[in-house]
Enzyme design. Structure first.
Site: not given
Lengths: 427, 427
Positions: A174, A323
């Site tokens: 990213e 998560q």
């Protein structure tokens, strides 16, 4: 530490990351006293740190005051402090601001950059795990462009504009995508007197593919996207050292670079007194059972990145991502209440919601459990999911405004050197 | 310094504040080479700094990259550097990054906090003239609240929550209003275990009224607003010292305070080599004629806070605010082009557009030339004018979102200690 005594059992949570906050929320309005300790007074939305480093977002919009998250919860106490040691025998925590007894302790101290013991790399390269680190990187990138303008030595200019990202995981990928967009969209306008072609972005990956935890499709497509953006991906290359000038590798490859970002691994942040060999495992994580109890304790738990819960599917523990941390925090909240009420605890079961990464404008890769896709739609999904999980309505609005602006204008306006990085280390 | 030689005359501007930017914009697309020097790579919208200090706005939304403001201008060069000395005889500027010859020089170096020679006050109190300073103040305020929670010494807690603002000008008044709103809206929610009543906000004003440069109505109404918000205004009191613990004054009054903000005056930032007694005047400003030429020079000018242009209406020079700076910058732009074309220059005439200050939610005072008003409408005018003058569409949007949010939710979410201030000075 002056926390009032209470008839309720005291649960101390160390760390206000994804796991710690999810747990604290679950415990709100219950008959427990919750004390949360963190060295920052804010929660950091780590998945967007790379956008702070590259001027796409202001740091304040991906952080959120911890006190505010938990302001409506009675029996909740936050203290800003370092935790120095845990005395498990006396159920006592030693901090900068005094001692604290606990009935239940949850270690959610997260992870930090892993330099694998190479102190020279640690000294000279940049990490990107916290907001101050990300701001330092932002300053350094901009300072190096300014310096590139000044030098008449071509090799020095090349090094100042040569970015080396060690590690091809989501963070590295990213960041590389964002830097490639800066090269294309901002550099030519901001620095018309610099030869933009000199700006090179390199990812060095020790294995044979990037985004290793994701599907083969995602990995290949991400590579494809990055190459189209002009990013060089060096696979099967391992960095052996960086002396502040030259990156050396286990091959003949070397890189002269003034900006090396170390995104090659993280390790758990262990705390003195809770670092026995019997439960500290691979990557400095604490081995826990299916109830997130640390081996040998019934009232001491670990959740999030620091916890290593071994399962069939994940023999090295769950991936160190948001998560699993959120889910463990929530599950442990229920289990603690069960434990206090002497009901049986439920074993943690991880619901894998998939993984995703963005590689700049209109480009992302998404792996859901049953459905994997890449490209523009994936990019929208990526944005939606990140906006959704960001804490705070104001943050979502500000991030949304920035993203729309950046998209429409091909721009990133937060390119400010507010605290110079180079000067600071020189002076 | 490697600025390319040009057949156009070279105009060097020192400082990218209101005056410097207004001037540079006027010179765009003209047959001149413009070099702008600044020690920051961004322009700061100083009127909103107090909102950064009080968590109402993120720093990035009141700053704007200088390169971006001027990106479409040919013959424009920006260099990030300190200016160390000016050799007026050789028309040469000495900087950290090398020397630079000029044909025309414009000093727009602005102003800095004036501690009137008291080094102890300078060492212990906080200034609020730059973004890093404002962020330091934000950190300090929040760190002091956190510390107030920890101490069992009531006097210490009182001092940690006691704010002393020295100076009742617009900066002091606006900061006091914002702190009063934090006391009312945020403190009770974020720190339920702190006695909010201990938080005291004091303005110390050496003369007999606050907002001295404004109308009597504005001054009285502002005082009224502040007192309703619980701010203590101490008039005709002069601070004599602050040792880090106690503020002493020329009266019997003393204040034990851990947060002292010095907003009692500013002075021009002069540069070595251009600091001769014959033109350095009151408040360290450079005496200029009606064309903004510094006394004794035909090609060296000063604009903005650093310039002292004496007129009948303003015998001590114009107020050190944005408006005179912008107008002088623009006028000088025209005059420089006239000078180069050997046309006559026009004398500077100040168009007084008035002054305004806000004192928290729904409360502001506005003095226009013919119309003076206070209250809710004034507050809307204040917001509109500040949004209008803020540079950059994204900044305006983000500030607008924040203001709406803060207004609707009685909140200020940027209360983050990103770079601790106290720890830094201790370690």
């Amino acid at each position: 530490m002056n926390i009032p005594k209470s008839s309720y059992p005291r649960i101390v949570i160390i760390g206000g990351g994804f796991a710690g906050i999810a747990l604290a929320k679950k415990l709100s309005k219950q008959e427990v006293q919750v004390v949360l300790l963190d060295k920052h007074n804010y929660h950091t939305f780590q998945p967007l740190l790379y956008q702070v480093s590259t001027g796409g977002l202001e740091p304040d919009s991906i952080a959120y005051p911890i006190r505010k998250i938990l302001k409506d919860f009675p029996n909740f106490f936050f203290r800003l402090t370092n935790v120095n040691e845990i005395n498990t025998e006396k159920s006592n925590i030693l901090t900068d601001i005094g001692d604290l007894k606990f009935d239940y302790l949850v270690v959610a101290s997260g992870s930090e950059t892993n330099f694998f013991g190479n102190s020279e790399i640690e000294k000279h390269s940049m990490a990107m795990k916290t907001i101050p680190q990300s701001l330092n990187l932002r300053s350094l990138i901009l300072e190096n462009f300014e310096e590139a303008l000044l030098t008449s030595d071509l090799n020095e200019r090349i090094a100042l504009m040569n970015f080396v990202i060690v590690g091809g995981g989501p963070t590295g990928v990213e960041l590389a995508g964002a830097l490639a967009e800066i090269k294309k969209g901002i550099l030519p306008k901001d620095y018309p007197d610099l030869d933009t072609r000199l700006a090179q972005i390199n990812i060095i990956q020790s294995s044979d593919c990037i985004l290793k935890g994701m599907s083969e499709n995602a990995s290949k497509k991400a590579e494809d996207f990055l190459e189209k953006l002009g990013v060089h991906i060096w696979k099967n290359v391992r960095v052996t050292n960086y002396d502040g000038k030259t990156v050396t590798t286990n091959t003949d490859l070397t890189f002269d670079s003034a900006t090396v970002v170390w995104a090659a691994g993280v390790k758990g942040v262990t705390i003195k007194g809770l670092d026995a060999e019997e439960f500290v495992t691979r990557g400095n994580r604490l081995l826990v059972n299916e109830f997130n109890q640390i081996k040998g304790f019934s009232n001491i738990f670990a959740v999030g990145d620091i916890a290593c819960l071994v399962s069939e599917e994940f023999p090295n523990g769950f991936p160190m991502m948001a998560q699993p941390a959120i889910q463990q925090g929530e599950q442990l909240g229920e289990n603690l209440l069960n434990l206090i009420e002497e009901k049986p605890m439920k074993p943690f079961v991880y619901k894998d919601k998939g993984a995703m990464a963005t590689i700049g404008r209109n480009k992302a890769v998404v792996d859901l459990k049953k459905f994997k896709f890449q490209g523009v739609f994936a990019w929208y999904v990526w944005m939606f999911v990140h906006l959704f999980f960001l804490i705070g309505f104001r943050n979502r609005m500000v991030v949304f405004v920035n993203w729309v602006y950046n998209y429409v204008r091909f721009d990133r306006e937060a390119r400010l050197i507010i605290r110079p990085f180079k000067k600071k280390i020189k002076a």
